[in-house]
Design a protein around this motif. Structure first.
Motif, mmCIF file in Angstrom:
data_model
loop_
_atom_site.group_PDB
_atom_site.id
_atom_site.type_symbol
_atom_site.label_atom_id
_atom_site.label_comp_id
_atom_site.label_asym_id
_atom_site.label_seq_id
_atom_site.Cartn_x
_atom_site.Cartn_y
_atom_site.Cartn_z
ATOM 1 N N VAL A 1 -3.774 -71.496 136.295
ATOM 2 C CA VAL A 1 -3.864 -71.835 134.871
ATOM 3 C C VAL A 1 -5.322 -72.124 134.553
ATOM 4 O O VAL A 1 -6.114 -72.448 135.449
ATOM 5 C CB VAL A 1 -2.988 -73.059 134.506
ATOM 6 C CG1 VAL A 1 -1.523 -72.733 134.657
ATOM 7 C CG2 VAL A 1 -3.371 -74.278 135.334
ATOM 8 N N ARG B 1 -3.595 -72.901 129.687
ATOM 9 C CA ARG B 1 -2.837 -71.661 129.557
ATOM 10 C C ARG B 1 -2.803 -70.903 130.883
ATOM 11 O O ARG B 1 -3.706 -71.041 131.715
ATOM 12 C CB ARG B 1 -3.456 -70.764 128.476
ATOM 13 C CG ARG B 1 -3.331 -71.331 127.070
ATOM 14 C CD ARG B 1 -1.894 -71.298 126.599
ATOM 15 N NE ARG B 1 -1.735 -71.805 125.234
ATOM 16 C CZ ARG B 1 -1.349 -73.023 124.925
ATOM 17 N NH1 ARG B 1 -1.101 -73.888 125.913
ATOM 18 N NH2 ARG B 1 -1.202 -73.395 123.666
ATOM 19 N N THR B 2 -1.779 -70.084 131.067
ATOM 20 C CA THR B 2 -1.652 -69.256 132.265
ATOM 21 C C THR B 2 -2.820 -68.279 132.357
ATOM 22 O O THR B 2 -3.246 -67.728 131.348
ATOM 23 C CB THR B 2 -0.331 -68.463 132.215
ATOM 24 O OG1 THR B 2 0.754 -69.375 132.062
ATOM 25 C CG2 THR B 2 -0.135 -67.654 133.486
ATOM 26 N N MET C 1 5.415 -64.471 133.785
ATOM 27 C CA MET C 1 6.104 -65.247 132.766
ATOM 28 C C MET C 1 7.107 -64.422 131.964
ATOM 29 O O MET C 1 7.824 -64.940 131.131
ATOM 30 C CB MET C 1 5.086 -65.848 131.779
ATOM 31 C CG MET C 1 3.989 -66.674 132.429
ATOM 32 S SD MET C 1 4.632 -68.115 133.315
ATOM 33 C CE MET C 1 4.191 -67.696 135.007
#
Length: 212
Positions: free
Chosen positions: A64, A76-77, A85
């Motif tokens: 992340v 955020r990823t 995801m």
């Protein structure tokens, strides 16, 4: 001695502790958080911006990232791990070509009025198109123009920037790239039928701007 002890009560915590505080707030927040809001939550004398800089470096290269979204920050990823995801997607909403073109015009010409959008596209913009983009929180109402009728303008939202991983609208791809992707091709010329008359709202949908 008493005076020195009183001053220490207002001493900011160590920067490493401030970094932990910022990390906790960003992790727990569903929306990006502004620096001013971080400073308001943290102890007196804390420097959220400095803590963010440390936190961003610590997450560099991890699964992340700490990213800037507009004038706010979020965890955020990492972009290259986004495929992991996909199984979390519950619902997919596709935008029609009319909505995609309207969104692109707003993003590149903001603040822009409805009349200006129609002039650029060459067709009228149905209320449903604008309502859909407003409902998705990808556009919002901007300031009214100081012209006859005081028309309202439209601008993209922080949610739009966050969805596409952009810091600001200047990070959008160039118009040539959009045309190459087919997002701005085959637009009806002025004088042709409107979206509603041609059924443009319901046809030719694209996956590029799907809302997950």
């Amino acid at each position: 001695m008493a005076e020195e002890q009183e001053e220490s009560l207002f001493e900011a915590p160590p920067l490493a502790e401030q970094e932990r505080m910022v990390e906790a707030v960003l992790f727990a927040s569903a929306e990006p958080v502004r620096v001013a809001d971080l400073n308001a939550r943290m102890p007196h004398g804390a420097d959220a911006e400095a803590a963010l800089t440390l936190l961003q470096k610590r997450y560099d290269g991890r699964g992340v990232r700490v990213v800037k979204v507009g004038d706010a920050w979020a965890i955020r990823t990492a972009p290259d791990l986004g495929f992991l995801m996909k199984k979390e997607t519950v619902e997919t909403r596709k935008l029609s070509r009319a909505a995609i073109e309207t969104l692109a015009i707003i993003a590149y010409h903001q603040p822009v009025t409805r009349a200006e959008i129609e002039e650029i596209r060459g067709v009228s913009v149905s209320r449903g198109t604008i309502d859909q983009l407003l409902e998705m929180d990808w556009i919002r109402l901007g300031r009214r123009r100081m012209t006859p009728g005081r028309p309202v303008t439209f601008v993209v939202t922080q949610g739009f920037l966050d969805h596409f991983g952009l810091e600001n609208a200047r990070d959008l791809p160039g118009l040539k790239e959009l045309r190459a992707a087919g997002l701005l091709e085959n637009r009806p010329r002025p004088g042709q039928l409107s979206e509603t008359e041609t059924g443009d709202e319901d046809e030719d949908q694209s996956d590029m701007f799907e809302d997950s």
